[in-house]
Design a protein around this motif. Sequence first.
Motif, PDB file in Angstrom:
ATOM      1  N   SER A  63       0.831  -1.206   0.000  1.00 47.62           N
ATOM      2  CA  SER A  63       0.000   0.000   0.000  1.00 47.62           C
ATOM      3  C   SER A  63       0.867   1.258   0.000  1.00 47.62           C
ATOM      4  O   SER A  63       1.905   1.311   0.626  1.00 47.62           O
ATOM      5  N   GLN A  64       0.392   2.267  -0.733  1.00 45.85           N
ATOM      6  CA  GLN A  64       1.126   3.541  -0.792  1.00 45.85           C
ATOM      7  C   GLN A  64       0.486   4.603   0.097  1.00 45.85           C
ATOM      8  O   GLN A  64       0.852   5.776   0.000  1.00 45.85           O
ATOM      9  N   ILE A  65      -0.462   4.192   0.939  1.00 47.43           N
ATOM     10  CA  ILE A  65      -1.263   5.174   1.672  1.00 47.43           C
ATOM     11  C   ILE A  65      -0.388   6.191   2.411  1.00 47.43           C
ATOM     12  O   ILE A  65      -0.659   7.388   2.387  1.00 47.43           O
ATOM     13  N   ASP A  66       0.704   5.735   3.012  1.00 50.17           N
ATOM     14  CA  ASP A  66       1.558   6.656   3.776  1.00 50.17           C
ATOM     15  C   ASP A  66       2.127   7.770   2.902  1.00 50.17           C
ATOM     16  O   ASP A  66       2.319   8.893   3.354  1.00 50.17           O
ATOM     17  N   LEU A  67       2.396   7.448   1.623  1.00 49.27           N
ATOM     18  CA  LEU A  67       2.959   8.443   0.707  1.00 49.27           C
ATOM     19  C   LEU A  67       1.943   9.524   0.353  1.00 49.27           C
ATOM     20  O   LEU A  67       2.291  10.679   0.137  1.00 49.27           O
ATOM     21  N   HIS A  68       0.665   9.121   0.257  1.00 50.44           N
ATOM     22  CA  HIS A  68      -0.370  10.057  -0.211  1.00 50.44           C
ATOM     23  C   HIS A  68      -1.062  10.797   0.933  1.00 50.44           C
ATOM     24  O   HIS A  68      -1.718  11.804   0.705  1.00 50.44           O
ATOM     25  N   ARG A  69      -0.906  10.262   2.146  1.00 49.48           N
ATOM     26  CA  ARG A  69      -1.666  10.784   3.286  1.00 49.48           C
ATOM     27  C   ARG A  69      -1.476  12.284   3.454  1.00 49.48           C
ATOM     28  O   ARG A  69      -2.442  13.016   3.668  1.00 49.48           O
ATOM     29  N   LYS A  70      -0.249  12.741   3.317  1.00 47.79           N
ATOM     30  CA  LYS A  70      -0.016  14.176   3.584  1.00 47.79           C
ATOM     31  C   LYS A  70      -0.700  15.083   2.565  1.00 47.79           C
ATOM     32  O   LYS A  70      -0.864  16.277   2.795  1.00 47.79           O
ATOM     33  N   TYR A  71      -1.098  14.536   1.417  1.00 47.71           N
ATOM     34  CA  TYR A  71      -1.816  15.341   0.417  1.00 47.71           C
ATOM     35  C   TYR A  71      -3.337  15.209   0.578  1.00 47.71           C
ATOM     36  O   TYR A  71      -4.093  15.838  -0.147  1.00 47.71           O
ATOM     37  N   GLY A  72      -3.791  14.333   1.469  1.00 47.26           N
ATOM     38  CA  GLY A  72      -5.225  14.157   1.713  1.00 47.26           C
ATOM     39  C   GLY A  72      -5.931  13.408   0.593  1.00 47.26           C
ATOM     40  O   GLY A  72      -7.156  13.397   0.513  1.00 47.26           O
ATOM     41  N   GLY A  73      -5.167  12.791  -0.290  1.00 49.28           N
ATOM     42  CA  GLY A  73      -5.757  12.039  -1.402  1.00 49.28           C
ATOM     43  C   GLY A  73      -4.638  11.498  -2.273  1.00 49.28           C
ATOM     44  O   GLY A  73      -3.463  11.752  -2.001  1.00 49.28           O
ATOM     45  N   ILE A  74      -4.999  10.781  -3.320  1.00 51.55           N
ATOM     46  CA  ILE A  74      -3.971  10.134  -4.153  1.00 51.55           C
ATOM     47  C   ILE A  74      -3.409  11.103  -5.194  1.00 51.55           C
ATOM     48  O   ILE A  74      -4.154  11.768  -5.903  1.00 51.55           O
ATOM     49  N   VAL A  75      -2.084  11.169  -5.269  1.00 43.56           N
ATOM     50  CA  VAL A  75      -1.418  11.969  -6.299  1.00 43.56           C
ATOM     51  C   VAL A  75      -1.009  10.994  -7.411  1.00 43.56           C
ATOM     52  O   VAL A  75      -0.127  10.154  -7.206  1.00 43.56           O
ATOM     53  N   PRO A  76      -1.671  11.071  -8.576  1.00 41.92           N
ATOM     54  CA  PRO A  76      -1.461  10.047  -9.614  1.00 41.92           C
ATOM     55  C   PRO A  76       0.003   9.833 -10.012  1.00 41.92           C
ATOM     56  O   PRO A  76       0.435   8.696 -10.191  1.00 41.92           O
ATOM     57  N   GLU A  77       0.766  10.909 -10.152  1.00 42.45           N
ATOM     58  CA  GLU A  77       2.158  10.782 -10.596  1.00 42.45           C
ATOM     59  C   GLU A  77       2.995  10.010  -9.564  1.00 42.45           C
ATOM     60  O   GLU A  77       3.824   9.157  -9.910  1.00 42.45           O
ATOM     61  N   ILE A  78       2.762  10.303  -8.292  1.00 43.23           N
ATOM     62  CA  ILE A  78       3.480   9.577  -7.231  1.00 43.23           C
ATOM     63  C   ILE A  78       3.071   8.103  -7.262  1.00 43.23           C
ATOM     64  O   ILE A  78       3.900   7.206  -7.121  1.00 43.23           O
ATOM     65  N   ALA A  79       1.784   7.858  -7.498  1.00 49.70           N
ATOM     66  CA  ALA A  79       1.286   6.477  -7.505  1.00 49.70           C
ATOM     67  C   ALA A  79       1.979   5.654  -8.587  1.00 49.70           C
ATOM     68  O   ALA A  79       2.496   4.565  -8.313  1.00 49.70           O
ATOM     69  N   SER A  80       2.044   6.188  -9.819  1.00 51.70           N
ATOM     70  CA  SER A  80       2.654   5.367 -10.878  1.00 51.70           C
ATOM     71  C   SER A  80       4.139   5.150 -10.636  1.00 51.70           C
ATOM     72  O   SER A  80       4.667   4.066 -10.885  1.00 51.70           O
ATOM     73  N   ARG A  81       4.833   6.166 -10.124  1.00 53.19           N
ATOM     74  CA  ARG A  81       6.280   5.994  -9.846  1.00 53.19           C
ATOM     75  C   ARG A  81       6.502   4.901  -8.806  1.00 53.19           C
ATOM     76  O   ARG A  81       7.427   4.100  -8.917  1.00 53.19           O
TER      77      ARG A  81
END
Length: 343
Positions: free
Chosen positions: A31-49
């Motif tokens: 899960s990438q939840i920890d990476l996206h948490r600080k933005y309050g939602g999913i950042v697509p570019e971060i997700a694909s990387r």
Amino acid sequence: MLILSIETSCDETSVAIIGDNCAILANLVSSQIDLHRKYGGIVPEIASRKHIEVINPLIKEALEKAKISFKDLTAVAVTYGPGLIGSLLVGLSAAKAIAYGLNIPLLGVNHLAGHIYANFITSNIKHQTSKSTSKSQFPFICLLVSGGHTMLVLVESHGKYKTLGRTRDDAAGEAFDKIARFLNLGYPGGPIIDKLAKTGNPQAIAFKRPMIEGSYGYDFSFSGLKTAVINLVSREQSYSIADIAASFQQAVVDVLVDKTIRAADEYNCQTIALAGGVSANSQLRTELQARGQAAGLEVIIPDLEFCTDNAAMIGAAAYYQLTNHSPQVTAHYDLSPVASLRL
Ligand code: KG4
Ligand code: ZN
């Protein structure tokens, strides 16, 4: 039969191995939840990387867990939509490379069908034949509730779906996430509100049950309810956050359960099933079970690990595609991701 399945449609990288009789030999989720948490939602570019970083080690680990090697595989299955296009591309490229390298079939799986097939992992539907007199057989009604979708589906047979209704605005999970964000509770909101609601009074605030009346058919709407919660919090300070969470959740659950049971009645189904990330909601699970049983229905609810995004459910859908119970056939190497793929 050994299917390698890959799921990268959103912010979870997941790889599973499915064996004979749809047995799950491995189901790994990063899960990438920890990476996206600080933005309050999913950042697509971060997700694909992140998917690119994780996918190959995860495939290796899944093979090890199942105690098999690449050459043992019968087929490769992958989610090709709906989802984030960049995220989907990563899984799809990995799946194509493996299928091409091993010269084995490639199967494209619809993510929403995957959620529905989570019910075939834990239920006994898969062991039924059309001649069976047991209640657990087609057709059945599936309530599919996730972060991006809210749908009531009549599942007529393997791979044959009729959408009876869908949300006209926010998905159920989206409403949980947005309310939690507004209340500064964190991300994703569903599990947080679920936990908080356990300490609150669900009758404290009488939120409207949107579109619950039969005259609305099987469509849903959660955006007005979300606004009602936000307006109440902005206007009044007297309610506890736990009471607000419990009352909001009760309103959502009432609508979802009511419509599911009504659909089973109208379409003469003996069985109802639950799918999608919001199916992890403890109150929804309890109330669908209780009210479904009271209505004389068989209620099938996936184990928690198969509710939120995972590759086992994709592999389960592929298993039935491959064993020819389903009309969908194997894909070609030009299979492209489809961000808004419908069921
Ligand atoms: O199916 P999923 O993992 O991803 C999508 O395909 O959208 O669903 C994620 C959604 C999120 O909105 C999350 O808040 C919600 O499922 N969710 C829950 C719970 N666990 C996850 N909603 C309510 N209660 C929960 N326990
Ligand atoms: Zn999903």
